[in-house]
Scaffold this motif. Structure first.
Motif, PDB file in Angstrom:
ATOM      1  N   ILE A  47       0.851  -1.197   0.000  1.00 21.67           N
ATOM      2  CA  ILE A  47       0.000   0.000   0.000  1.00 21.67           C
ATOM      3  C   ILE A  47       0.888   1.250   0.000  1.00 21.67           C
ATOM      4  O   ILE A  47       0.650   2.194  -0.762  1.00 21.67           O
ATOM      5  CB  ILE A  47      -0.959  -0.014   1.220  1.00 21.67           C
ATOM      6  N   ALA A  48       1.934   1.243   0.827  1.00 26.94           N
ATOM      7  CA  ALA A  48       2.841   2.407   0.863  1.00 26.94           C
ATOM      8  C   ALA A  48       3.487   2.614  -0.502  1.00 26.94           C
ATOM      9  O   ALA A  48       3.567   3.746  -1.007  1.00 26.94           O
ATOM     10  CB  ALA A  48       3.909   2.210   1.944  1.00 26.94           C
ATOM     11  N   GLU A  49       3.919   1.524  -1.119  1.00 28.95           N
ATOM     12  CA  GLU A  49       4.543   1.632  -2.437  1.00 28.95           C
ATOM     13  C   GLU A  49       3.520   2.116  -3.473  1.00 28.95           C
ATOM     14  O   GLU A  49       3.832   2.994  -4.303  1.00 28.95           O
ATOM     15  CB  GLU A  49       5.124   0.262  -2.830  1.00 28.95           C
TER      16      GLU A  49
ATOM     17  N   CYS B 208       1.018   4.016  -2.906  1.00 29.08           N
ATOM     18  CA  CYS B 208       0.792   5.451  -2.640  1.00 29.08           C
ATOM     19  C   CYS B 208       1.883   6.296  -3.272  1.00 29.08           C
ATOM     20  O   CYS B 208       1.610   7.371  -3.801  1.00 29.08           O
ATOM     21  CB  CYS B 208       0.754   5.715  -1.139  1.00 29.08           C
ATOM     22  N   ARG B 209       3.118   5.826  -3.206  1.00 30.14           N
ATOM     23  CA  ARG B 209       4.217   6.594  -3.803  1.00 30.14           C
ATOM     24  C   ARG B 209       4.032   6.699  -5.311  1.00 30.14           C
ATOM     25  O   ARG B 209       4.268   7.745  -5.901  1.00 30.14           O
ATOM     26  CB  ARG B 209       5.566   5.950  -3.475  1.00 30.14           C
ATOM     27  N   ARG B 210       3.572   5.602  -5.927  1.00 32.10           N
ATOM     28  CA  ARG B 210       3.352   5.638  -7.369  1.00 32.10           C
ATOM     29  C   ARG B 210       2.189   6.565  -7.728  1.00 32.10           C
ATOM     30  O   ARG B 210       2.217   7.252  -8.733  1.00 32.10           O
ATOM     31  CB  ARG B 210       3.058   4.227  -7.896  1.00 32.10           C
ATOM     32  N   LYS B 211       1.171   6.589  -6.890  1.00 36.35           N
ATOM     33  CA  LYS B 211       0.010   7.433  -7.158  1.00 36.35           C
ATOM     34  C   LYS B 211       0.244   8.893  -6.789  1.00 36.35           C
ATOM     35  O   LYS B 211      -0.402   9.782  -7.322  1.00 36.35           O
ATOM     36  CB  LYS B 211      -1.197   6.932  -6.349  1.00 36.35           C
ATOM     37  N   GLY B 212       1.107   9.122  -5.786  1.00 37.66           N
ATOM     38  CA  GLY B 212       1.282  10.477  -5.286  1.00 37.66           C
ATOM     39  C   GLY B 212       0.418  10.768  -4.082  1.00 37.66           C
ATOM     40  O   GLY B 212       0.052  11.916  -3.820  1.00 37.66           O
ATOM     41  N   ILE B 213       0.051   9.708  -3.343  1.00 35.89           N
ATOM     42  CA  ILE B 213      -0.728   9.865  -2.112  1.00 35.89           C
ATOM     43  C   ILE B 213       0.242   9.970  -0.933  1.00 35.89           C
ATOM     44  O   ILE B 213       1.133   9.133  -0.769  1.00 35.89           O
ATOM     45  CB  ILE B 213      -1.679   8.662  -1.918  1.00 35.89           C
ATOM     46  N   ASP B 214       0.068  11.002  -0.102  1.00 34.91           N
ATOM     47  CA  ASP B 214       0.975  11.232   1.036  1.00 34.91           C
ATOM     48  C   ASP B 214       0.432  10.641   2.333  1.00 34.91           C
ATOM     49  O   ASP B 214       1.193  10.255   3.212  1.00 34.91           O
ATOM     50  CB  ASP B 214       1.172  12.738   1.239  1.00 34.91           C
TER      51      ASP B 214
ATOM     52  N   LYS C 168       3.762   5.394  10.422  1.00 32.37           N
ATOM     53  CA  LYS C 168       4.516   5.067   9.208  1.00 32.37           C
ATOM     54  C   LYS C 168       5.070   3.652   9.335  1.00 32.37           C
ATOM     55  O   LYS C 168       5.043   3.062  10.424  1.00 32.37           O
ATOM     56  CB  LYS C 168       5.650   6.075   9.001  1.00 32.37           C
ATOM     57  N   LEU C 169       5.588   3.118   8.240  1.00 34.36           N
ATOM     58  CA  LEU C 169       6.157   1.772   8.286  1.00 34.36           C
ATOM     59  C   LEU C 169       7.410   1.759   9.160  1.00 34.36           C
ATOM     60  O   LEU C 169       8.281   2.628   9.008  1.00 34.36           O
ATOM     61  CB  LEU C 169       6.532   1.303   6.879  1.00 34.36           C
ATOM     62  N   LYS C 170       7.478   0.773  10.031  1.00 29.88           N
ATOM     63  CA  LYS C 170       8.641   0.647  10.907  1.00 29.88           C
ATOM     64  C   LYS C 170       9.903   0.403  10.088  1.00 29.88           C
ATOM     65  O   LYS C 170      10.962   0.947  10.357  1.00 29.88           O
ATOM     66  CB  LYS C 170       8.411  -0.553  11.846  1.00 29.88           C
ATOM     67  N   ALA C 171       9.755  -0.425   9.067  1.00 28.48           N
ATOM     68  CA  ALA C 171      10.912  -0.802   8.243  1.00 28.48           C
ATOM     69  C   ALA C 171      11.450   0.386   7.458  1.00 28.48           C
ATOM     70  O   ALA C 171      12.519   0.306   6.873  1.00 28.48           O
ATOM     71  CB  ALA C 171      10.520  -1.930   7.301  1.00 28.48           C
ATOM     72  N   GLY C 172      10.720   1.476   7.431  1.00 28.54           N
ATOM     73  CA  GLY C 172      11.181   2.650   6.700  1.00 28.54           C
ATOM     74  C   GLY C 172      10.750   2.582   5.256  1.00 28.54           C
ATOM     75  O   GLY C 172      10.499   1.504   4.718  1.00 28.54           O
ATOM     76  N   ASP C 173      10.648   3.723   4.642  1.00 29.00           N
ATOM     77  CA  ASP C 173      10.215   3.803   3.253  1.00 29.00           C
ATOM     78  C   ASP C 173      11.418   3.961   2.354  1.00 29.00           C
ATOM     79  O   ASP C 173      12.427   4.536   2.733  1.00 29.00           O
ATOM     80  CB  ASP C 173       9.282   5.010   3.070  1.00 29.00           C
ATOM     81  N   LYS C 174      11.254   3.465   1.137  1.00 26.94           N
ATOM     82  CA  LYS C 174      12.349   3.585   0.174  1.00 26.94           C
ATOM     83  C   LYS C 174      12.325   4.927  -0.549  1.00 26.94           C
ATOM     84  O   LYS C 174      13.173   5.224  -1.346  1.00 26.94           O
ATOM     85  CB  LYS C 174      12.277   2.444  -0.841  1.00 26.94           C
ATOM     86  N   GLY C 175      11.335   5.726  -0.316  1.00 31.87           N
ATOM     87  CA  GLY C 175      11.265   7.034  -0.974  1.00 31.87           C
ATOM     88  C   GLY C 175      10.694   8.044  -0.012  1.00 31.87           C
ATOM     89  O   GLY C 175      10.961   7.979   1.187  1.00 31.87           O
ATOM     90  N   SER C 176       9.878   8.954  -0.544  1.00 31.45           N
ATOM     91  CA  SER C 176       9.235   9.938   0.329  1.00 31.45           C
ATOM     92  C   SER C 176       8.320   9.189   1.293  1.00 31.45           C
ATOM     93  O   SER C 176       7.742   8.175   0.936  1.00 31.45           O
ATOM     94  CB  SER C 176       8.433  10.922  -0.523  1.00 31.45           C
ATOM     95  N   PRO C 177       8.188   9.679   2.528  1.00 25.54           N
ATOM     96  CA  PRO C 177       7.402   8.926   3.510  1.00 25.54           C
ATOM     97  C   PRO C 177       5.917   8.905   3.154  1.00 25.54           C
ATOM     98  O   PRO C 177       5.396   9.867   2.605  1.00 25.54           O
ATOM     99  CB  PRO C 177       7.629   9.694   4.811  1.00 25.54           C
TER     100      PRO C 177
ATOM    101  N   GLY D 248       7.603  10.806 -11.602  1.00 29.16           N
ATOM    102  CA  GLY D 248       7.509  10.832 -10.141  1.00 29.16           C
ATOM    103  C   GLY D 248       6.297  10.108  -9.598  1.00 29.16           C
ATOM    104  O   GLY D 248       6.421   9.155  -8.864  1.00 29.16           O
ATOM    105  N   SER D 249       5.098  10.557  -9.951  1.00 29.56           N
ATOM    106  CA  SER D 249       3.884   9.872  -9.490  1.00 29.56           C
ATOM    107  C   SER D 249       2.737  10.252 -10.410  1.00 29.56           C
ATOM    108  O   SER D 249       2.811  11.237 -11.146  1.00 29.56           O
ATOM    109  CB  SER D 249       3.539  10.242  -8.046  1.00 29.56           C
TER     110      SER D 249
END
Ligand SMILES: [Zn+2]
Ligand SMILES: [Zn+2]
Length: 421
Positions: A26-28, A30-36, A65-74, A357-358
């Motif tokens: 879901i986080a990934e 969101c990054r593709r869609k541009g959802i913050d 936020k994800l504990k594992a951290g995000d690979k891009g913008s949070p 970007g998104s």
């Protein structure tokens, strides 16, 4: 800073939802869609909630936020879920869906403990409770005043507060003396703000838009655009405040599906392949000409029935909106290919996302000059028509999505030939 928020989606534990709806995906997505800011989805589901506790941590801004951290913008998670209430009131069976926001995991736990005594939370990510919507509102507010309850996709015929099949004619009929605690309603895919502005009794609520996504691809197809100052320490409280106060300076606009594109815009019968406008339906006295049974009355008809203003009227303090066709549809239209899932359309979508970007950045922000450097002129033209609202639509009805056209058949043929696809 601008934040785009989609506050109602589902997890893999909800009926008819994609097994890929995991928090990381879901986080990934969101990054593709541009959802913050995204809904945590389905927090009443025991297994999903256990996963939320394991994988999410406080982000330090009132969200998670994800504990594992995000690979891009949070990507920030706001704790929200959907409940289906089925009960009778006023001598009629009522079926309606409600979205609940909760400020913390601890509050979610309390809500879950209470609701677990009233129904089977493990049976579905969006559980069915035999509970009056007003009682649910009361329970949630008694647990924590910072919670919010928002009637979901308020106009869909079967499961909505104003639905033609099992809804009410006003918020007051549903929530009685607790109505002042309802600050927002979700317009849903089959209605847009302009349709809702026709009801003066909705002037006091704010209209929100969420995707209600059942798959990763559908995240962000409708969303809310907020301006949140860097100085704000708690984004959860700020979002609730913006909604409660209908703060026009901070609630910039909503992103909308064309309502005709939604599955319940017109009236009709899917099985009988019968579709009609509210005027035609009136002439036919709601009866399907094929099977002679009552048709499913769509959102346009239902809004018309309850409206006290003509289309085009705007209430004071309205929040603006932008109607958008998805990037996948824009690309397949521009290339003249059969659909958004064709290989060439998917490849171009991936190309654009990686360079632009998104999806929402491409559809909303990039200049035509910037776009022309990363994609074909036909697609730039498609994005221009999309932004300018030059769209033709065949309305959806009785569970069938509408179809959107940005290019004529002749233009599509030509585009396809020139690109030798
Ligand atoms: Zn729903
Ligand atoms: Zn029929």
């Amino acid at each position: 800073m601008r934040y785009i928020a989609d506050l109602h989606i589902h997890s893999k534990y909800s009926r008819a939802c994609s097994p890929r709806l995991e928090l990381e995906n879901i986080a990934e997505g969101c990054r593709r869609k541009g959802i913050d800011i995204i809904s945590s989805a389905d927090f009443t589901h025991p297994k999903w909630f256990a996963g939320m506790r394991e994988k999410l941590v406080e982000a330090g801004n009132g969200l998670y936020k994800l504990k594992a951290g995000d690979k891009g913008s949070p990507v920030y998670f706001l704790l929200s879920t959907e409940i289906s209430c089925i009960y009778s009131k006023g001598g009629k069976v009522r079926r309606l869906h409600l979205v609940i926001f909760a400020p913390t995991m601890e509050v979610v736990e309390k809500i879950n403990n209470k609701l677990a005594t009233l129904g089977k939370l493990a049976s579905d990510g969006r559980p069915i409770l035999g509970l009056d919507a007003k009682e649910l509102l009361k329970i949630v507010l008694e647990i924590d005043q910072r919670c919010m309850v928002i009637p979901a996709h308020a106009w869909t015929p079967w499961f909505a507060v104003f639905g033609s099949k099992s809804g009410f004619d006003s918020l007051e009929e549903c929530f009685d003396e607790l109505t002042p605690h309802i600050y927002a309603i979700e317009t849903g895919l089959s209605s847009d703000p302009a349709m809702n502005w026709r009801l003066s009794k909705l002037d006091n609520v704010v209209l929100v838009s969420n995707s209600d996504a059942h798959s990763l691809e559908k995240i962000g197809r409708e969303a809310n655009v907020f301006e949140i100052d860097d100085s704000v320490s708690n984004f959860y409280d700020e979002i609730c405040r913006i909604l409660k106060e209908k703060d026009k300076n901070k609630f910039l606009y909503t992103i909308e599906f064309y309502p005709e594109e939604g599955m319940y815009h017109f009236d009709g019968h899917r099985a009988c392949k019968i579709k009609m406008s509210p005027e035609e339906t009136k002439k036919k006295k709601n009866i399907c000409p094929v099977c002679k049974r009552p048709m499913t009355i769509g959102v346009m008809n239902r809004v018309d029935e309850l409206a006290d203003r003509p289309l085009g009227a705007k209430p004071k303090n309205f929040i603006p909106y932008k109607s958008l066709v998805g990037l996948d549809n824009t690309i397949s239209e521009a290339l003249g290919v059969a659909g958004k899932k064709t290989k060439v359309a998917v490849r171009e979508y991936e190309n654009l996302i990686s360079k632009g970007g998104s999806e929402l950045r491409i559809l909303l922000d990039l200049s035509y000059n910037e776009l022309s450097k990363i994609t074909l002129p036909e697609i730039v033209e498609g994005i221009r028509r999309n932004r300018e609202g030059k769209v033709k639509i065949e309305p959806g009805y009785d569970g069938v999505y509408g179809t959107v056209r940005l290019f004529s058949e002749d233009e599509k043929k030509e585009n396809k030939q020139t690109k030798l696809l």
